[in-house]
Design a protein around this motif. Sequence first.
Motif, short mmCIF file in Angstrom:
data_model
loop_
_atom_site.label_atom_id
_atom_site.label_comp_id
_atom_site.label_asym_id
_atom_site.label_seq_id
_atom_site.Cartn_x
_atom_site.Cartn_y
_atom_site.Cartn_z
N ALA A 91 1.76 -7.43 -16.31
CA ALA A 91 2.11 -6.55 -17.44
C ALA A 91 2.10 -5.02 -17.26
N GLY A 92 2.52 -4.35 -18.14
CA GLY A 92 2.41 -2.99 -18.36
C GLY A 92 3.48 -2.40 -17.93
N CYS A 93 3.79 -1.11 -18.26
CA CYS A 93 4.89 0.01 -17.75
C CYS A 93 4.47 0.28 -16.36
N ALA A 94 5.28 0.33 -15.28
CA ALA A 94 5.11 0.63 -14.06
C ALA A 94 6.36 1.58 -13.58
N HIS A 95 5.62 2.32 -12.70
CA HIS A 95 6.71 3.41 -12.02
C HIS A 95 6.30 3.47 -10.48
N PRO A 96 7.26 3.68 -9.39
CA PRO A 96 6.90 3.64 -8.23
C PRO A 96 5.78 4.85 -7.91
N ILE A 97 4.96 4.63 -7.04
CA ILE A 97 3.46 5.43 -6.79
C ILE A 97 4.15 6.77 -6.32
N GLU A 129 9.92 5.69 0.23
CA GLU A 129 9.62 4.81 1.14
C GLU A 129 8.21 4.30 0.83
N PHE A 130 7.55 3.92 -0.16
CA PHE A 130 6.34 3.69 -0.61
C PHE A 130 6.06 3.08 -1.97
N TRP A 131 5.76 1.82 -2.31
CA TRP A 131 5.73 1.13 -3.43
C TRP A 131 4.56 0.20 -3.33
N THR A 132 4.00 0.18 -4.52
CA THR A 132 2.83 -0.63 -4.82
C THR A 132 2.94 -1.38 -6.29
N GLY A 133 2.39 -2.69 -6.41
CA GLY A 133 2.76 -3.35 -7.30
C GLY A 133 2.16 -4.90 -7.18
N ILE A 143 8.98 -8.61 -9.35
CA ILE A 143 8.43 -7.60 -8.99
C ILE A 143 7.81 -6.70 -10.01
N VAL A 144 6.69 -6.21 -10.32
CA VAL A 144 6.15 -5.36 -11.07
C VAL A 144 5.67 -4.25 -10.37
N LEU A 145 6.05 -2.86 -10.53
CA LEU A 145 5.69 -1.68 -9.72
C LEU A 145 4.45 -1.08 -10.59
N ASP A 146 3.48 -0.56 -9.88
CA ASP A 146 2.55 0.21 -10.38
C ASP A 146 2.82 1.73 -10.56
N PHE A 190 0.89 -5.80 -3.86
CA PHE A 190 1.37 -5.54 -2.43
C PHE A 190 1.65 -4.07 -2.35
N GLU A 191 1.72 -3.61 -0.98
CA GLU A 191 2.01 -2.21 -0.57
C GLU A 191 2.94 -2.37 0.36
#
Length: 169
Positions: free
Chosen positions: A23-29, A40-44, A166-169, A62-63
């Motif tokens: 849940a929650g609002c997420a953005h690419p790190i 070139e980098f994502w977490t979530g 997929i939910v990004l952090d 994941f990273e």
Amino acid sequence: MHFTNRLRFFLLHSLLFATFLIAGCAHPISGKAQSDSLKEFWTGRISLNIKSEPAQSFSAGFELKGKPERGELTLISPLGNVLGVLRWSPGEAELDSGNQKIQRFDSVDALMAQATGAAVPLTALFAWLQGDNANISGWSADLSRHDEGRILAKRSQPTPEADLRIVLD
């Protein structure tokens, strides 16, 4: 028991709960401060539900770093333990489960199928993360909530059908 079987057992029985916590609002790190160049980098968090008999479910943190041609995907349990690291580059792909022998695969597609239970289209995944609705045979992506860090993709062919979230952090 083979690493991926243990991983699936653990995920099917223990991590299903984590799916409900997405849940929650997420953005690419890499953040908005980065230029419009490709990230070139994502977490979530990622979950894959395969509508087979019996149904299979895979969920993990994941990273992801790199590109479709060369990269690394680290899968992480809700407790922060590394479940496995998938690495690929031209002509090679491998799964490192930490305490076992590194498994090598002929292709990144075979690697993804072994690690997650279904061949996730890696090139399309990177495009979806960038906000590009890449067209891949058998898959359709819903990027309507991409700005919130949420991606949904469905596989209709080949069977069994599958849902990737997929939910990004």
